[in-house]
Design a protein around this motif. Structure first.
Motif: not given
Length: 470
Positions: A125-138
């Motif tokens: 499993v590749l887990v990515d917690g990096l925030r992205r502005p176009d996601e929720v919560p972003g």
């Protein structure tokens, strides 16, 4: 055997991947050597996997080997995750089986075509917690960020023909109760039938129902059940629907759904529970444990909710994201009404860019649908909340919130739908035109005015002004 599972919680190999080398180096492949990787216990936030990772939001890998029984061959086998923050790509024996981008919500992928039955299999499993502005919560959030495999995971098996969904709608009608079950069957056969036993909180059979499954796999069963106990904070008795899917004399699948006969509505200036006015009194609660961070802590959940109940409260807001199903189940059992929420937080709308706004709105719609599908059988849930403290003075944000509220109500008309602001308008009604209840966060300890965008936030609030404006 109708259903079985292999628990995947416990030891996994783990490696952070801040340089994003895992894909080109083949961390997902069976033959990749992970003997030097540390071992961690899942569920776990990335922060707690290794020293120095506190606050880490980048990519990381989890690997585990698991034996799959030979007698699972030819059946529906899925890998299930109760919650991974915030994006997950899942590989089985070196092949990508699916990706998911909605943290706090469950997902699963069919894996029977990728497994080696009776032998060892590799799950990566590749887990990515990096925030992205176009996601929720972003980018915006008002709580500590945790990434990782935060909730339970498992391999599950069931027959190819199985109960895919059971939705229970139940309301009190005097001493009796109206019951409606909407059942969906996967891969139906022409001679499939479903039977339902309705049980009282004490385990007595109150009704026995049955119906054939349509060629499309659907069945709707309605009934009036006599002598039911209405669910409320004072009488949180849970009935059960024991659902059995049969083909001829063979039992293909069974599920038992706890539910409650209850009705929630807003009428005039009152909230009514089971046709009687109720005054809500309670607390916000976050999933935040000194022992486990955002991972499940059943003892703390029970302690918190029982303390809320012991203080004479009847309500808890599970802010600001979908909480673990354990919390909903305990609220059902002890009698706490719930506001369930998606993490659309401090939303700026098109001020962040047209494409960002469109993608974020689509993610919010998707998460509302997943939240409602997951939790709609819980009698404790009284409110679906679609956002918190968004920039409603931007017209497109106000319009977006109204659309999300209407969408939630279209998916579940049996509950109230709202969004929550933290400032007051001279005339609040246009901002809440779609909402069933006006929800405003008040900060009594603050007495200030600050400029945000083109409109001031007024944090000064009084019940007299509230009553006058209404």
């Amino acid at each position: 055997m109708t259903r079985a599972s292999v628990d995947l919680t416990g030891p996994w190999k783990f490696l952070p991947d801040p340089a994003a080398e895992g894909l080109p180096l083949g961390y997902f492949r069976r033959d990749h050597d992970d003997t030097g990787w540390p071992t961690v216990s899942v569920p776990r936030a990335l922060d707690d996997c290794l020293p120095g990772l506190s606050g880490f939001e980048g990519p990381a890998w989890f690997r585990r080997r698991v034996a799959v029984p030979e007698d699972w061959r030819g059946r529906d086998v899925r890998i299930h995750f109760e919650g991974v923050n915030h994006r997950a790509s899942v590989y089985v024996n070196g092949e990508l089986v699916g990706s998911h981008a909605d943290g706090y919500l469950p997902f699963e992928f069919p894996v029977h075509d990728h497994l080696r039955f009776g032998r060892e299999n590799l799950i990566a499993v590749l887990v990515d917690g990096l925030r992205r502005p176009d996601e929720v919560p972003g980018m915006q959030r008002g709580w500590r960020h945790f990434a990782g495999i935060l909730r339970e995971c498992s391999l599950t098996v069931r027959n190819l023909i199985h109960l895919a969904d059971v939705h229970v709608l139940a309301e009190p009608q005097g001493a009796n109760g109206s019951l409606k079950l909407q059942i969906t069957v996967a891969d139906p056969a022409p001679d499939c039938r479903v039977g339902v036993e309705v049980l009282s909180p004490e385990g007595q059979i109150l009704a026995t129902l049955a119906q054939a499954i349509s060629p499309t796999g659907d069945a709707t069963i309605t009934a009036m059940v006599k002598d039911v106990t209405a669910w409320s904070p004072d009488t949180p008795g849970l009935h059960q629907a024991r659902v059995t899917l049969r083909r001829g004399r063979d039992t293909l699948d069974t599920q038992t759904i706890p539910f409650g006969f209850r009705r929630i509505e807003a009428r005039g200036e009152q909230i009514l529970l089971n046709s009687k006015p109720i005054f809500l009194c309670g607390f916000n609660r976050h999933e935040d444990s000194p022992r486990t961070g955002m991972c499940p802590d059943a003892d703390l959940v029970r302690q918190d909710l029982l303390s809320i109940k012991a203080m004479g409260c009847n309500f808890v807001r599970l802010c600001h994201y979908p909480h673990h199903p354990l919390e909903l189940a305990l609220c059902d059992q002890i009698g706490l009404l719930v506001m369930a929420e998606i993490p659309l937080y401090w939303w700026h709308g098109r001020a962040d860019g047209q494409d960002v706004a469109a993608n974020k709105f689509a993610a919010a719609e998707r998460q509302i649908e997943k939240l409602i599908r997951r939790d709609r059988n819980h009698p404790c849930v009284a409110f679906w909340s679609v956002s918190n403290e968004t920039y409603d003075f931007h017209p497109d944000v106000a319009e977006g919130n109204a659309k999300l509220v209407r969408y939630a109500k279209s998916l579940d008309p049996s509950r109230l739908a709202v969004h929550v602001l933290n400032f007051w308008h001279e005339d609040p009604r246009p901002r809440f035109a779609a909402d069933d209840v006006l929800c405003v966060n008040a900060y009594p300890s603050l007495s200030l005015r600050s400029k945000v965008g083109s409109e001031p936030y007024d944090y000064r609030w009084s019940t007299e002004a509230w009553r006058k404006d209404l």
